[in-house]
Write a protein that holds these residues in place. Sequence first.
Motif, PDB file in Angstrom:
ATOM      1  N   GLY A  93       0.797  -1.235   0.000  1.00 49.51           N
ATOM      2  CA  GLY A  93       0.000   0.000   0.000  1.00 49.51           C
ATOM      3  C   GLY A  93       0.820   1.272   0.000  1.00 49.51           C
ATOM      4  O   GLY A  93       0.364   2.313   0.466  1.00 49.51           O
ATOM      5  N   HIS A  94       2.043   1.198  -0.549  1.00 51.98           N
ATOM      6  CA  HIS A  94       2.834   2.425  -0.650  1.00 51.98           C
ATOM      7  C   HIS A  94       2.034   3.462  -1.455  1.00 51.98           C
ATOM      8  O   HIS A  94       1.312   3.105  -2.386  1.00 51.98           O
ATOM      9  CB  HIS A  94       4.174   2.125  -1.338  1.00 51.98           C
ATOM     10  N   SER A  95       2.208   4.726  -1.107  1.00 46.61           N
ATOM     11  CA  SER A  95       1.394   5.766  -1.782  1.00 46.61           C
ATOM     12  C   SER A  95       1.659   5.792  -3.282  1.00 46.61           C
ATOM     13  O   SER A  95       0.779   6.169  -4.062  1.00 46.61           O
ATOM     14  CB  SER A  95       1.650   7.136  -1.165  1.00 46.61           C
ATOM     15  N   GLY A 210       9.368   9.452   4.760  1.00 45.09           N
ATOM     16  CA  GLY A 210       9.198  10.725   4.053  1.00 45.09           C
ATOM     17  C   GLY A 210      10.389  11.616   4.316  1.00 45.09           C
ATOM     18  O   GLY A 210      10.432  12.320   5.318  1.00 45.09           O
ATOM     19  N   SER A 211      11.405  11.522   3.415  1.00 41.41           N
ATOM     20  CA  SER A 211      12.607  12.368   3.512  1.00 41.41           C
ATOM     21  C   SER A 211      13.379  12.183   4.812  1.00 41.41           C
ATOM     22  O   SER A 211      13.969  13.135   5.325  1.00 41.41           O
ATOM     23  CB  SER A 211      12.247  13.844   3.279  1.00 41.41           C
ATOM     24  N   VAL A 212      13.369  10.955   5.331  1.00 43.92           N
ATOM     25  CA  VAL A 212      14.242  10.665   6.479  1.00 43.92           C
ATOM     26  C   VAL A 212      15.681  10.661   5.964  1.00 43.92           C
ATOM     27  O   VAL A 212      15.970  10.109   4.896  1.00 43.92           O
ATOM     28  CB  VAL A 212      13.917   9.279   7.095  1.00 43.92           C
ATOM     29  N   VAL A 231      12.815   4.186   4.665  1.00 45.17           N
ATOM     30  CA  VAL A 231      13.738   5.158   4.069  1.00 45.17           C
ATOM     31  C   VAL A 231      13.867   4.936   2.569  1.00 45.17           C
ATOM     32  O   VAL A 231      14.266   3.845   2.141  1.00 45.17           O
ATOM     33  CB  VAL A 231      15.137   5.023   4.720  1.00 45.17           C
ATOM     34  N   GLY A 232      13.520   5.936   1.777  1.00 41.79           N
ATOM     35  CA  GLY A 232      13.633   5.831   0.320  1.00 41.79           C
ATOM     36  C   GLY A 232      14.988   6.317  -0.158  1.00 41.79           C
ATOM     37  O   GLY A 232      15.990   5.598  -0.075  1.00 41.79           O
ATOM     38  N   GLY A 233      15.044   7.545  -0.621  1.00 44.70           N
ATOM     39  CA  GLY A 233      16.257   8.098  -1.234  1.00 44.70           C
ATOM     40  C   GLY A 233      17.516   7.872  -0.425  1.00 44.70           C
ATOM     41  O   GLY A 233      18.557   7.468  -0.982  1.00 44.70           O
TER      42      GLY A 233
HETATM   43  P1  PGA Z   1      11.930   9.076   0.716  1.00 45.58           P
HETATM   44  O1  PGA Z   1      10.877   7.913   0.422  1.00 45.58           O
HETATM   45  O2  PGA Z   1      12.739   8.665   1.920  1.00 45.58           O
HETATM   46  O3  PGA Z   1      12.759   9.186  -0.534  1.00 45.58           O
HETATM   47  O4  PGA Z   1      11.147  10.323   0.987  1.00 45.58           O
HETATM   48  C1  PGA Z   1      10.249   7.215   1.460  1.00 45.58           C
HETATM   49  C2  PGA Z   1       9.279   6.218   0.896  1.00 45.58           C
HETATM   50  O5  PGA Z   1       8.595   6.524  -0.092  1.00 45.58           O
HETATM   51  O6  PGA Z   1       9.159   5.087   1.408  1.00 45.58           O
END
Ligand code: PGA
Length: 251
Positions: A93-95, A210-212, A231-233
């Motif tokens: 369910g990722h956005s 979200g931007s962690v 953590v994404g990016g």
């Molecule tokens: P982000 O992404 O750390 O690049 O903001 C987080 C995510 O979408 O799971």
Amino acid sequence: MARSLVAANWKMNGSLAGNRALVGGVLAGVRDLSCEVVLCVPHPYLAQVGGLLEGGRIGLGGQDVSAHEAGAYTGEVSAGMLCDVGCSHVVVGHSERRKYHGESDALVLAKVRRALDAGLVPILCVGESREQRESGATDRVVLAQVESVFGGLADVAARKVVVAYEPIWAIGTGLAATPEMAQDVHGTIRRALETRLGQDAADVPLLYGGSVNADNAASLFAMKDIDGALVGGASLDAEGFVSICAANAAR
Ligand code: PGA
């Protein structure tokens, strides 16, 4: 205190050569840390990364799972297959899936059920858009997403879910929620889970996403109900990701 977890979400990034270097750096960096770490990587790389992680203490995760068990569903990947290649977790369910692939709450519930049935830990993503936040609808939107899943699970299954609160406006923008903003929503989620699970709600890991990054992680983890991060990016850089894990281990 709930179990901590730092999960990397590589999204659609990686290559055989790049993965080798990244995983090597993460493995070396987290060796002596106490927090739980999972790498959620693109499906074609699960076997490779699983091999690199073998014998270590980092878990492997998928980024999506089919709501179906098996059969004529071209392009889909089943929960059983994820287990087969060594996954312990899967993001559900990722956005980005809700937005680009039209995933509804009902579909997200079906996927969570499939994951649980196969023995995977689902990392359920919830979060509001900028418009929803600005119109004061954050709690309502997030609670609806949480309750649509938890309301459809038996108690035993519900206790195994990890929840990731990811405000959509904070994903990939460099504009993380402030620790206080994130805590507000995490507190709301925790109270909703208490209604559902009683004391056991305290054990459900609530991740912020979200931007962690390496600079803001410690202040987020200092909040009472922020147990870890998705953590994404920043998970694409070994040093930065290891710093986030270290901040979580120190919480
Ligand atoms: P982000 O992404 O750390 O690049 O903001 C987080 C995510 O979408 O799971």
